[in-house]
Motif scaffolding. Sequence first.
Motif, PDB file in Angstrom:
ATOM      1  N   UNK A 170      -7.223  16.112  11.375  1.00  0.00           N
ATOM      2  CA  UNK A 170      -7.746  17.001  12.231  1.00  0.00           C
ATOM      3  C   UNK A 170      -7.015  17.869  13.968  1.00  0.00           C
ATOM      4  N   UNK A 171      -5.780  17.570  13.914  1.00  0.00           N
ATOM      5  CA  UNK A 171      -4.539  18.743  14.849  1.00  0.00           C
ATOM      6  C   UNK A 171      -4.247  19.527  14.199  1.00  0.00           C
ATOM      7  N   UNK A 172      -4.470  19.714  12.775  1.00  0.00           N
ATOM      8  CA  UNK A 172      -3.883  21.028  11.813  1.00  0.00           C
ATOM      9  C   UNK A 172      -4.905  22.055  12.091  1.00  0.00           C
ATOM     10  N   UNK A 173      -6.148  21.489  11.800  1.00  0.00           N
ATOM     11  CA  UNK A 173      -7.751  22.279  11.811  1.00  0.00           C
ATOM     12  C   UNK A 173      -8.148  22.944  13.192  1.00  0.00           C
ATOM     13  N   UNK A 174      -7.788  22.356  13.938  1.00  0.00           N
ATOM     14  CA  UNK A 174      -7.281  22.809  15.624  1.00  0.00           C
ATOM     15  C   UNK A 174      -5.978  23.795  15.698  1.00  0.00           C
ATOM     16  N   UNK A 175      -5.128  23.875  14.989  1.00  0.00           N
ATOM     17  CA  UNK A 175      -4.210  24.730  14.947  1.00  0.00           C
ATOM     18  C   UNK A 175      -4.761  26.504  14.167  1.00  0.00           C
ATOM     19  N   UNK A 176      -5.271  25.603  13.450  1.00  0.00           N
ATOM     20  CA  UNK A 176      -5.529  26.959  12.272  1.00  0.00           C
ATOM     21  C   UNK A 176      -6.687  27.919  13.103  1.00  0.00           C
ATOM     22  N   UNK A 177      -7.159  26.798  14.125  1.00  0.00           N
ATOM     23  CA  UNK A 177      -8.848  27.490  14.746  1.00  0.00           C
ATOM     24  C   UNK A 177      -7.892  28.346  15.861  1.00  0.00           C
ATOM     25  N   UNK A 178      -6.907  28.141  16.304  1.00  0.00           N
ATOM     26  CA  UNK A 178      -7.230  29.179  17.017  1.00  0.00           C
ATOM     27  C   UNK A 178      -5.612  30.227  17.222  1.00  0.00           C
ATOM     28  N   UNK A 179      -5.063  29.496  15.974  1.00  0.00           N
ATOM     29  CA  UNK A 179      -4.119  30.993  15.233  1.00  0.00           C
ATOM     30  C   UNK A 179      -4.937  32.577  15.266  1.00  0.00           C
ATOM     31  N   UNK A 180      -4.241  33.127  14.867  1.00  0.00           N
ATOM     32  CA  UNK A 180      -4.762  34.778  15.554  1.00  0.00           C
ATOM     33  C   UNK A 180      -3.850  35.326  13.583  1.00  0.00           C
ATOM     34  N   UNK A 181      -5.324  35.973  13.510  1.00  0.00           N
ATOM     35  CA  UNK A 181      -5.334  36.829  12.010  1.00  0.00           C
ATOM     36  C   UNK A 181      -5.251  37.964  12.724  1.00  0.00           C
ATOM     37  N   UNK A 182      -4.118  38.596  11.320  1.00  0.00           N
ATOM     38  CA  UNK A 182      -4.143  39.975  11.157  1.00  0.00           C
ATOM     39  C   UNK A 182      -4.918  40.468  11.171  1.00  0.00           C
ATOM     40  N   UNK A 206      -9.006  19.339   3.167  1.00  0.00           N
ATOM     41  CA  UNK A 206      -8.740  18.462   4.304  1.00  0.00           C
ATOM     42  C   UNK A 206      -9.578  17.874   4.416  1.00  0.00           C
ATOM     43  N   UNK A 207     -10.633  18.642   4.738  1.00  0.00           N
ATOM     44  CA  UNK A 207     -12.107  18.269   4.727  1.00  0.00           C
ATOM     45  C   UNK A 207     -12.238  16.626   3.781  1.00  0.00           C
ATOM     46  N   UNK A 208     -12.087  17.060   2.447  1.00  0.00           N
ATOM     47  CA  UNK A 208     -12.247  15.794   1.317  1.00  0.00           C
ATOM     48  C   UNK A 208     -11.311  14.656   1.997  1.00  0.00           C
ATOM     49  N   UNK A 209     -10.021  15.088   2.102  1.00  0.00           N
ATOM     50  CA  UNK A 209      -8.672  14.170   2.635  1.00  0.00           C
ATOM     51  C   UNK A 209      -9.561  12.873   3.558  1.00  0.00           C
ATOM     52  N   UNK A 210      -9.709  13.476   4.653  1.00  0.00           N
ATOM     53  CA  UNK A 210     -10.308  13.275   6.037  1.00  0.00           C
ATOM     54  C   UNK A 210     -11.471  12.454   5.511  1.00  0.00           C
ATOM     55  N   UNK A 211     -12.363  12.061   4.503  1.00  0.00           N
ATOM     56  CA  UNK A 211     -13.695  11.605   3.968  1.00  0.00           C
ATOM     57  C   UNK A 211     -13.385  10.684   3.048  1.00  0.00           C
ATOM     58  N   UNK A 213      -5.182  12.635  -4.671  1.00  0.00           N
ATOM     59  CA  UNK A 213      -5.159  11.722  -4.690  1.00  0.00           C
ATOM     60  C   UNK A 213      -3.592  11.004  -4.001  1.00  0.00           C
ATOM     61  N   UNK A 214      -2.607  12.121  -4.574  1.00  0.00           N
ATOM     62  CA  UNK A 214      -1.037  11.813  -4.533  1.00  0.00           C
ATOM     63  C   UNK A 214      -1.093  12.734  -2.664  1.00  0.00           C
ATOM     64  N   UNK A 215      -1.990  13.499  -2.356  1.00  0.00           N
ATOM     65  CA  UNK A 215      -1.422  14.462  -1.445  1.00  0.00           C
ATOM     66  C   UNK A 215      -1.882  12.662  -0.034  1.00  0.00           C
ATOM     67  N   UNK A 216      -2.933  12.494  -0.456  1.00  0.00           N
ATOM     68  CA  UNK A 216      -3.110  11.524   0.956  1.00  0.00           C
ATOM     69  C   UNK A 216      -2.515  10.039   0.781  1.00  0.00           C
ATOM     70  N   UNK A 217      -1.566   9.424  -0.742  1.00  0.00           N
ATOM     71  CA  UNK A 217      -1.070   9.044  -0.443  1.00  0.00           C
ATOM     72  C   UNK A 217       0.418   9.141   0.009  1.00  0.00           C
ATOM     73  N   UNK A 218       1.070  10.024   0.192  1.00  0.00           N
ATOM     74  CA  UNK A 218       1.514  10.454   0.452  1.00  0.00           C
ATOM     75  C   UNK A 218       1.701  11.251   1.888  1.00  0.00           C
ATOM     76  N   UNK A 219       0.696  11.353   2.191  1.00  0.00           N
ATOM     77  CA  UNK A 219       0.331  11.351   3.871  1.00  0.00           C
ATOM     78  C   UNK A 219       0.733  12.510   4.116  1.00  0.00           C
ATOM     79  N   UNK A 220       0.989  13.751   3.395  1.00  0.00           N
ATOM     80  CA  UNK A 220       0.335  15.197   3.493  1.00  0.00           C
ATOM     81  C   UNK A 220      -0.972  15.890   3.794  1.00  0.00           C
ATOM     82  N   UNK A 221      -0.835  16.230   4.346  1.00  0.00           N
ATOM     83  CA  UNK A 221      -1.784  17.483   5.186  1.00  0.00           C
ATOM     84  C   UNK A 221      -1.968  18.339   3.917  1.00  0.00           C
TER      85      UNK A 221
END
Length: 94
Positions: A73-85, A56-61, A41-49
């Motif tokens: 959605x932009x943050x989710x796309x960035x995480x898909x492109x992220x290179x993991x160790x 993230x999915x719950x906040x979108x819902x 609730x606090x994250x959604x009200x403050x508009x923090x991802x």
Amino acid sequence: MDKPSDFMIMECDNHYVLINKKGNVENHTHLKKKDTCHLLINLVCRKEVPRSPYLRTSAKRISRNKKYIREIEIKEEKDKQRQYYFNPQKGVRR
């Protein structure tokens, strides 16, 4: 757009349902802990991802703000492109 008073937490058997009272039927999510409901609730009200993919999915819902949903959605796309160790195992000694 969303205020903490717009949300309602309902306790079910072994989980909680977080509902946006000003949204439609699809503006709800299921969470295990009440503290997580308050955090979301606090994250959604403050508009923090959120950092967690599930939150993230719950906040979108539960959010009704289209701009905030687009940020998630932009943050989710960035995480898909992220290179993991990846630490390859070179061999096991006995």
